[in-house]
Design a protein around this motif. Structure first.
Motif, PDB file in Angstrom:
ATOM      1  N   PRO A  97      34.322  38.853   4.851  1.00 63.17           N
ATOM      2  CA  PRO A  97      35.639  38.241   5.038  1.00 63.17           C
ATOM      3  C   PRO A  97      36.486  39.033   6.032  1.00 63.17           C
ATOM      4  O   PRO A  97      36.635  40.245   5.902  1.00 63.17           O
ATOM      5  CB  PRO A  97      36.248  38.292   3.625  1.00 63.17           C
ATOM      6  CG  PRO A  97      35.065  38.224   2.713  1.00 63.17           C
ATOM      7  CD  PRO A  97      33.999  39.034   3.409  1.00 63.17           C
ATOM      8  N   GLY A  98      36.980  38.327   7.068  1.00 66.18           N
ATOM      9  CA  GLY A  98      37.780  38.972   8.099  1.00 66.18           C
ATOM     10  C   GLY A  98      36.988  39.498   9.276  1.00 66.18           C
ATOM     11  O   GLY A  98      37.555  40.149  10.161  1.00 66.18           O
ATOM     12  N   SER A  99      35.677  39.205   9.335  1.00 64.19           N
ATOM     13  CA  SER A  99      34.843  39.727  10.422  1.00 64.19           C
ATOM     14  C   SER A  99      35.168  39.085  11.767  1.00 64.19           C
ATOM     15  O   SER A  99      35.659  37.956  11.848  1.00 64.19           O
ATOM     16  CB  SER A  99      33.357  39.510  10.117  1.00 64.19           C
ATOM     17  OG  SER A  99      32.846  40.528   9.288  1.00 64.19           O
ATOM     18  N   LEU A 100      34.833  39.821  12.807  1.00 63.96           N
ATOM     19  CA  LEU A 100      34.970  39.356  14.185  1.00 63.96           C
ATOM     20  C   LEU A 100      33.612  39.564  14.857  1.00 63.96           C
ATOM     21  O   LEU A 100      33.128  40.689  14.963  1.00 63.96           O
ATOM     22  CB  LEU A 100      36.072  40.159  14.886  1.00 63.96           C
ATOM     23  CG  LEU A 100      36.701  39.555  16.131  1.00 63.96           C
ATOM     24  CD1 LEU A 100      38.103  40.145  16.351  1.00 63.96           C
ATOM     25  CD2 LEU A 100      35.855  39.794  17.363  1.00 63.96           C
ATOM     26  N   VAL A 101      32.978  38.470  15.260  1.00 62.50           N
ATOM     27  CA  VAL A 101      31.602  38.484  15.772  1.00 62.50           C
ATOM     28  C   VAL A 101      31.623  38.371  17.287  1.00 62.50           C
ATOM     29  O   VAL A 101      32.353  37.551  17.849  1.00 62.50           O
ATOM     30  CB  VAL A 101      30.789  37.304  15.183  1.00 62.50           C
ATOM     31  CG1 VAL A 101      29.346  37.351  15.658  1.00 62.50           C
ATOM     32  CG2 VAL A 101      30.863  37.312  13.660  1.00 62.50           C
ATOM     33  N   VAL A 102      30.801  39.175  17.961  1.00 56.28           N
ATOM     34  CA  VAL A 102      30.683  39.072  19.413  1.00 56.28           C
ATOM     35  C   VAL A 102      29.371  38.380  19.764  1.00 56.28           C
ATOM     36  O   VAL A 102      28.295  38.754  19.298  1.00 56.28           O
ATOM     37  CB  VAL A 102      30.782  40.447  20.106  1.00 56.28           C
ATOM     38  CG1 VAL A 102      29.692  41.403  19.654  1.00 56.28           C
ATOM     39  CG2 VAL A 102      30.736  40.289  21.630  1.00 56.28           C
ATOM     40  N   MET A 103      29.488  37.308  20.581  1.00 51.63           N
ATOM     41  CA  MET A 103      28.343  36.572  21.100  1.00 51.63           C
ATOM     42  C   MET A 103      28.592  36.313  22.582  1.00 51.63           C
ATOM     43  O   MET A 103      29.528  36.856  23.167  1.00 51.63           O
ATOM     44  CB  MET A 103      28.139  35.276  20.312  1.00 51.63           C
ATOM     45  CG  MET A 103      28.027  35.485  18.804  1.00 51.63           C
ATOM     46  SD  MET A 103      27.625  33.992  17.863  1.00 51.63           S
ATOM     47  CE  MET A 103      25.851  33.933  18.120  1.00 51.63           C
ATOM     48  N   HIS A 104      27.761  35.488  23.205  1.00 55.88           N
ATOM     49  CA  HIS A 104      27.883  35.254  24.644  1.00 55.88           C
ATOM     50  C   HIS A 104      27.845  33.772  25.004  1.00 55.88           C
ATOM     51  O   HIS A 104      27.228  32.971  24.306  1.00 55.88           O
ATOM     52  CB  HIS A 104      26.775  35.997  25.405  1.00 55.88           C
ATOM     53  CG  HIS A 104      26.934  37.486  25.343  1.00 55.88           C
ATOM     54  ND1 HIS A 104      26.491  38.221  24.280  1.00 55.88           N
ATOM     55  CD2 HIS A 104      27.532  38.352  26.201  1.00 55.88           C
ATOM     56  CE1 HIS A 104      26.799  39.495  24.473  1.00 55.88           C
ATOM     57  NE2 HIS A 104      27.435  39.598  25.624  1.00 55.88           N
ATOM     58  N   CYS A 105      28.510  33.453  26.089  1.00 62.46           N
ATOM     59  CA  CYS A 105      28.544  32.088  26.620  1.00 62.46           C
ATOM     60  C   CYS A 105      27.968  32.114  28.031  1.00 62.46           C
ATOM     61  O   CYS A 105      28.625  31.786  29.004  1.00 62.46           O
ATOM     62  CB  CYS A 105      29.985  31.568  26.620  1.00 62.46           C
ATOM     63  SG  CYS A 105      30.140  29.861  27.175  1.00 62.46           S
ATOM     64  N   THR A 106      26.718  32.580  28.130  1.00 64.15           N
ATOM     65  CA  THR A 106      26.080  32.796  29.423  1.00 64.15           C
ATOM     66  C   THR A 106      24.605  32.445  29.296  1.00 64.15           C
ATOM     67  O   THR A 106      23.842  33.197  28.683  1.00 64.15           O
ATOM     68  CB  THR A 106      26.221  34.280  29.851  1.00 64.15           C
ATOM     69  OG1 THR A 106      27.574  34.693  29.703  1.00 64.15           O
ATOM     70  CG2 THR A 106      25.797  34.472  31.297  1.00 64.15           C
TER      71      THR A 106
END
Length: 287
Positions: free
Chosen positions: A244-253
């Protein structure tokens, strides 16, 4: 200080105003105003004025005026999660784009829309210049907000996985140049958040960025989507890491993260089945 190393190699190769003066008021013309009739007085009131949206929240500067850094919503009682997508393109990758390399991922954006997922896209100014129609579309959709990932996608601290470096005196202007590119593309949902290329920063970079007035946004969950070939491995890594409250990093490339869209098709329904709701960074920070 360097951010999570898992993401760094990926990012290193990610595809490895002044306001107008008010117009003069026209001179008032004399007019005869009739007294309202009883019927007119009883008429329904006019429409309510449009509600002005709240400004995106930011964090106060740190000690010595350093740019603040946000990573996630600590101790959140709510099952909310922010999915963020880095739209990476470095300042020197124009020739590769001209030869047909795809630094965008319109299918991913379409899937997020179809699944009704709110998300934050951290975009480089160079990406917005290469794909202005997409930048405008993303930045005009209320489900999304565009945050700043620098203009050049060059490092703001060294070492940073072989990325070229932006000199300290030029760092704030590099960030501003990206905001200018978003404006020129016609994007409107732009927030005052910044993500360091490669996730690399130190106190000197936080000090150099202070004139830009941004909040730096990092993450607490690394998706591992950069250069991944197995969407299930990416999905597993996100699903195992989210709290709960996480921030996920992904890509749009597409060229650097070819299986992200497939992973999202599994991540979203599984997190929803666990009771999670997807929010933009601005909402996560506001809670």
């Amino acid at each position: 200080m360097a951010a999570l190393g898992l993401l760094g190699a990926a990012l290193a190769g990610c595809g490895t105003g002044a306001a107008d003066a008010p117009a003069p008021k026209p001179k008032a013309k004399a007019a005869v105003v009739a007294s309202p009739s009883p019927k007119a007085s009883a008429a329904a009131p006019g429409p309510k004025p449009a509600r002005v949206p709240a400004a995106p929240p930011t964090m106060a500067p740190g000690p010595g005026g350093l740019t603040p850094v946000y990573t996630h919503r600590a101790k959140s009682a709510e099952k909310v999660v922010a999915l963020t997508f880095d739209a990476d393109m470095t300042a020197d990758q124009g020739p590769r784009a001209a030869r047909g390399e795809h630094f965008d991922n319109p299918e991913l954006i379409a899937t997020l829309r179809r699944l009704k997922v709110d998300a934050t896209v951290f975009m480089t100014g160079r990406w917005a210049e290469e794909y202005p129609a997409q930048a405008k579309s993303i930045g005009g959709d209320p489900r999304f907000e565009i945050a700043n990932h620098s203009y050049s996608h060059y490092a703001f601290a060294t070492p940073c996985y072989g990325l070229p470096t932006v000199a300290g005196p030029d760092q704030a202007s590099d960030v501003q140049r990206a905001f200018d590119a978003f404006r020129d593309a016609g994007a409107v949902n732009v927030v005052p958040y910044f993500r360091f290329p490669g996730g690399c920063y130190d106190d000197a970079a936080l000090r150099a960025l202070a004139p830009a007035g941004v909040t730096a946004v990092q993450w607490d969950v690394v998706s591992g989507d950069a250069f991944a070939k197995d969407p299930d491995a990416v999905a597993d890594q996100v699903l195992d890491g989210v709290k709960p409250g996480s921030l996920v990093v992904m890509h749009c490339t597409r060229s650097a993260a070819p299986v992200t869209e497939q992973a999202i098709r599994r991540i979203v329904p599984e997190l929803r089945a666990r009771g999670y709701r997807f929010v933009k960074v601005s909402e996560l920070m506001r809670r």
